[in-house]
Scaffold this motif. Structure first.
Motif, mmCIF file in Angstrom:
data_model
loop_
_atom_site.group_PDB
_atom_site.id
_atom_site.type_symbol
_atom_site.label_atom_id
_atom_site.label_comp_id
_atom_site.label_asym_id
_atom_site.label_seq_id
_atom_site.Cartn_x
_atom_site.Cartn_y
_atom_site.Cartn_z
ATOM 1 N N ALA A 361 -48.052 32.729 38.998
ATOM 2 C CA ALA A 361 -46.339 33.091 38.857
ATOM 3 C C ALA A 361 -45.997 33.555 37.628
ATOM 4 N N LYS A 362 -44.962 34.213 37.525
ATOM 5 C CA LYS A 362 -44.293 34.766 36.346
ATOM 6 C C LYS A 362 -42.871 34.411 36.126
ATOM 7 N N ILE A 363 -42.263 34.428 34.970
ATOM 8 C CA ILE A 363 -41.016 34.056 34.720
ATOM 9 C C ILE A 363 -40.363 35.007 33.454
ATOM 10 N N ARG A 364 -39.224 35.336 33.336
ATOM 11 C CA ARG A 364 -38.498 36.234 32.206
ATOM 12 C C ARG A 364 -37.359 35.574 31.970
ATOM 13 N N THR A 365 -37.316 35.158 30.966
ATOM 14 C CA THR A 365 -35.829 34.729 30.454
ATOM 15 C C THR A 365 -35.385 35.599 29.239
ATOM 16 N N LEU A 366 -34.158 35.317 28.857
ATOM 17 C CA LEU A 366 -33.676 35.924 27.759
ATOM 18 C C LEU A 366 -33.024 34.950 26.808
ATOM 19 N N VAL A 367 -32.879 35.096 25.430
ATOM 20 C CA VAL A 367 -31.991 34.440 24.417
ATOM 21 C C VAL A 367 -31.289 35.655 23.634
ATOM 22 N N ARG A 368 -29.905 35.753 24.012
ATOM 23 C CA ARG A 368 -29.321 36.599 23.325
ATOM 24 C C ARG A 368 -28.082 35.818 22.239
ATOM 25 N N GLY A 369 -27.587 36.879 21.312
ATOM 26 C CA GLY A 369 -26.722 36.223 20.322
ATOM 27 C C GLY A 369 -26.185 37.340 19.242
ATOM 28 N N PRO A 370 -25.177 36.963 18.622
ATOM 29 C CA PRO A 370 -24.741 37.582 17.528
ATOM 30 C C PRO A 370 -25.690 37.997 16.469
ATOM 31 N N GLU A 371 -25.118 38.627 15.223
ATOM 32 C CA GLU A 371 -25.951 39.103 14.337
ATOM 33 C C GLU A 371 -26.713 37.598 13.771
ATOM 34 N N CYS A 372 -28.216 37.887 13.664
ATOM 35 C CA CYS A 372 -28.986 36.909 13.672
ATOM 36 C C CYS A 372 -29.071 35.842 12.262
ATOM 37 N N ALA A 373 -28.852 36.434 11.049
ATOM 38 C CA ALA A 373 -28.908 35.727 9.825
ATOM 39 C C ALA A 373 -27.798 34.901 9.486
ATOM 40 N N TYR A 374 -26.571 35.350 9.526
ATOM 41 C CA TYR A 374 -25.524 34.699 9.196
ATOM 42 C C TYR A 374 -24.258 34.749 10.175
ATOM 43 N N VAL A 375 -24.689 35.033 11.171
ATOM 44 C CA VAL A 375 -23.491 34.634 12.696
ATOM 45 C C VAL A 375 -24.386 33.136 13.128
ATOM 46 N N THR A 376 -25.800 33.913 13.783
ATOM 47 C CA THR A 376 -26.465 32.854 14.837
ATOM 48 C C THR A 376 -26.829 31.821 13.889
ATOM 49 N N THR A 377 -27.332 31.919 12.574
ATOM 50 C CA THR A 377 -27.890 30.788 11.937
ATOM 51 C C THR A 377 -26.804 29.537 11.728
ATOM 52 N N PRO A 378 -25.517 29.967 11.384
ATOM 53 C CA PRO A 378 -24.434 29.052 11.116
ATOM 54 C C PRO A 378 -24.316 28.283 12.389
ATOM 55 N N ILE A 379 -24.137 29.192 13.471
ATOM 56 C CA ILE A 379 -23.770 28.562 14.818
ATOM 57 C C ILE A 379 -24.830 27.511 14.956
ATOM 58 N N ALA A 380 -26.201 27.865 14.992
ATOM 59 C CA ALA A 380 -27.329 26.933 15.210
ATOM 60 C C ALA A 380 -27.320 25.844 14.534
ATOM 61 N N MET A 381 -27.178 25.695 13.393
ATOM 62 C CA MET A 381 -27.010 24.807 12.291
ATOM 63 C C MET A 381 -26.148 23.887 12.675
ATOM 64 N N VAL A 382 -24.751 24.322 12.951
ATOM 65 C CA VAL A 382 -23.761 23.285 13.198
ATOM 66 C C VAL A 382 -23.985 22.683 14.216
ATOM 67 N N GLN A 383 -24.266 23.317 15.648
ATOM 68 C CA GLN A 383 -24.746 22.610 16.854
ATOM 69 C C GLN A 383 -25.637 21.693 16.615
#
Length: 427
Positions: A361-383
């Protein structure tokens, strides 16, 4: 274990240390933006760093960007310096959680962790430096556990999307997931994009110190993780990926190391089947490959000598073909940029024995988000910080040094990220 709550002696839920640094300023904006979604005054926070004037300027900037003039007066300022243990201790005594944005962490990280552990504050960072992360685990895990304090590294782009992406893929798979490969692709707008040179410095020193990382790992005395299903084959140093239809290379960041530590914890503590993992990044077409090979050879050669490292540190833009710069990206570049992780997993359907036969069996998933270093990083850290504040009972029972997936496997962190622009989905 006693949970740390805000009291008169610990007046702030969150203290952002290094708030006036390049990444720190965006973490400040993200905290202000996120807290405005909740009831007014529900969380108390402060900014911290070496220079009161620079911190005032960052609050001024955030107030202007977010149209929140109250930030200038409502957010307190703490003066603290990595070179002054007393100032770090005083800062940590006032915080439930310290959000540490001061890198490169190999030079500036440990004093902050030490102060947090000794003074009972949880500590999260956005490090992508395996040597720092694993050194902290080796030296502070038992002390943090005794104090009931969580020390959680790599809570930014390195390595929230990869670590929680593997966890998400496992949880969505009906059966036993045994192996996952991820492919990262970055997109920029017409303005192009770049990364601030703090990340470049971490890479320069990380590569030159690789031998130290190997000897550090031997000190853990880890037994090899058991392998379920066939052993995942490693791809070459450069190959054409049919998955994303472009040339790809092994991902140079800390993702593979962080995921491996998470899988060890989930196997040993939660009796999960370990997932083998390979991390790759798309580099695009042939011209990009030529540039990458040239830059890569120069980089590897120069990191071997101190004069070479000094050159790399002094001229990041030249040696990285403009990918890293001392000024970092503009806000326009950040708004137009995005990332995507594609995860390709395989395993065995329910009732199938992973020790017999090939995966079925196989699976494919995605993680998508905004600019990685200064938009995604602050969102992740705060959450991450809000998850610790609100869901500590779903985290490991004792404090200690953890990876994101180890700390948050049983929390709603992925749901929180989904609501804030970092999307996890099954294809």
């Amino acid at each position: 274990m006693a949970r740390v709550e805000t009291t008169s002696s610990r007046p702030y839920h969150l203290v952002i240390f290094g708030a006036s640094g390049f990444t720190g300023q965006f973490v400040v904006e993200e905290v202000a933006r996120t807290l405005s979604e909740g009831p007014k005054g529900s969380l108390k926070w402060a900014v911290a760093g070496r220079s009161k004037q620079k911190l005032e300027k960052v609050l001024e900037q955030a107030a202007t960007v977010l149209s929140k003039p109250e930030l200038r007066t409502e957010v307190d300022i703490i003066v603290a310096d990595v070179g002054s243990p007393d100032s770090l201790a005083a800062m940590c005594k006032q915080a439930v959680i310290v959000l540490n944005c001061v890198g490169p962490y190999r030079f500036f990280g440990e004093p902050v962790v030490k102060a947090a552990v000794e003074n009972g504050a949880h500590h999260i960072d956005i490090s992508g430096e395996p040597q720092f992360l694993e050194g902290i685990q080796l030296n502070y895990h038992s002390q943090a556990a005794d104090k009931g304090v969580y020390i959680i590294g790599s809570c930014g782009f390195d390595s929230i999307p990869a670590d929680l992406g593997v966890l998400f893929t496992r949880d969505q798979f009906k059966g036993t997931l045994t192996a996952v490969e991820s492919f990262l692709t970055l997109s920029t707008g017409s303005e192009g994009g770049c990364v601030h040179d703090g990340t470049w410095q971490s890479a320069v020193y990380g590569l030159s110190d690789q031998h130290k990382l190997q000897s550090l790992r031997r000190k853990f005395n880890h037994k090899p993780l058991p392998t379920a299903g066939p052993k995942l084959k490693r791809r070459g140093a450069l190959f054409f990926s049919n998955e994303i239809q472009q040339y790809s290379v092994p991902f140079m960041g800390s993702d593979a190391a962080v995921v491996k530590r998470s899988q060890r914890f989930l196997t040993e503590e939660q009796k999960a089947t370990p997932v083998q993992y390979g991390a790759y990044a798309g580099v695009g077409g042939l011209w990009n490959v030529i540039k990458l090979l040239f830059a890569g050879m120069m980089f590897f050669f120069l990191t071997k000598f101190s004069f070479g490292r000094n050159l790399l540190i002094k001229y990041p833009e030249f040696f990285s073909f403009g990918l890293f710069s001392k000024d970092g990206p503009t806000r326009e570049q950040m708004e137009a940029a995005s990332f995507q992780f594609a995860f390709y997993g395989e395993g065995y359907t329910e009732g199938q024995d992973p020790s017999k036969g090939k995966p079925n069996a196989k699976i494919r998933t995605l993680v998508r988000g905004p600019e990685c270093a200064y938009v995604t990083t602050p969102i992740a850290m705060v959450q991450v910080a809000l998850t610790i504040l609100n869901e500590s009972t779903a985290m490991p029972k004792t404090g200690g040094v953890y990876t994101p997936a180890a700390a948050f496997a049983r929390t709603t962190l992925i749901d929180r990220l989904n609501k804030h622009g970092i999307h996890f989905s099954v294809v």
